[in-house]
Design a protein around this motif. Sequence first.
Motif, mmCIF file in Angstrom:
data_model
loop_
_atom_site.group_PDB
_atom_site.id
_atom_site.type_symbol
_atom_site.label_atom_id
_atom_site.label_comp_id
_atom_site.label_asym_id
_atom_site.label_seq_id
_atom_site.Cartn_x
_atom_site.Cartn_y
_atom_site.Cartn_z
ATOM 1 N N THR A 99 20.343 61.376 28.997
ATOM 2 C CA THR A 99 21.297 61.395 27.894
ATOM 3 C C THR A 99 22.281 62.544 28.088
ATOM 4 N N ASN A 126 24.622 57.807 29.981
ATOM 5 C CA ASN A 126 24.175 57.489 28.630
ATOM 6 C C ASN A 126 24.795 58.507 27.662
ATOM 7 N N GLN A 128 26.055 60.199 24.375
ATOM 8 C CA GLN A 128 25.718 60.256 22.959
ATOM 9 C C GLN A 128 26.572 61.356 22.329
#
Length: 192
Positions: A99, A126, A128
């Motif tokens: 992440t 990923n 976020q």
Amino acid sequence: MLSFLRCGQSEGRKFPSGSFRFVALDVETANHDRASICQIGVACVLPDNSIETWMTYVDPATPTWAFTGLHGISQSTVKGAPSFAEALILLEAPLSGITVYQHSGFDRSAFRAACTALKRDEPVWNWQNSVTIARRAWPELKGNGGHGLASLKRHLGLSFDHHDAEEDARAAAEVVLHAERAKGLEVCFHDA
């Protein structure tokens, strides 16, 4: 108490290695063109929640420097620094599969713009958003200074130099860690 280790500019230093729970990434730009990335900072959160940071200046190859007064980075600062393409080579593989937090949508949009300028796809990371995490953890800040890093700095007692990519990346990582402690792990790793 959070601990962190600074790795410094990429000159002669490799990107940190190891098993990271997640990373936070921040960029500074030379001007209003989001592709004009002139600094990249990454905060790597280790399994024990300590933070190891890494930073590099980036030469955006532009004569226009609109934000030097904000972040202190100028054309002379980035002289001899890697290009964005060279910096991306250092980051692309290590950030794959984990992440990558940004604080707002700016950092990913800057990466996208810089990749578009290179006529290549952006890395498949990923991404976020630590702002989303902060909104879930501290809804009371809405209308009371908001969820920007400056407001969270006051609310959480964070210590960092704003508008330095390495420092802002570390602060974004600390926001996620504070939210985990305040609200539990599940708030942080759902799609944000």
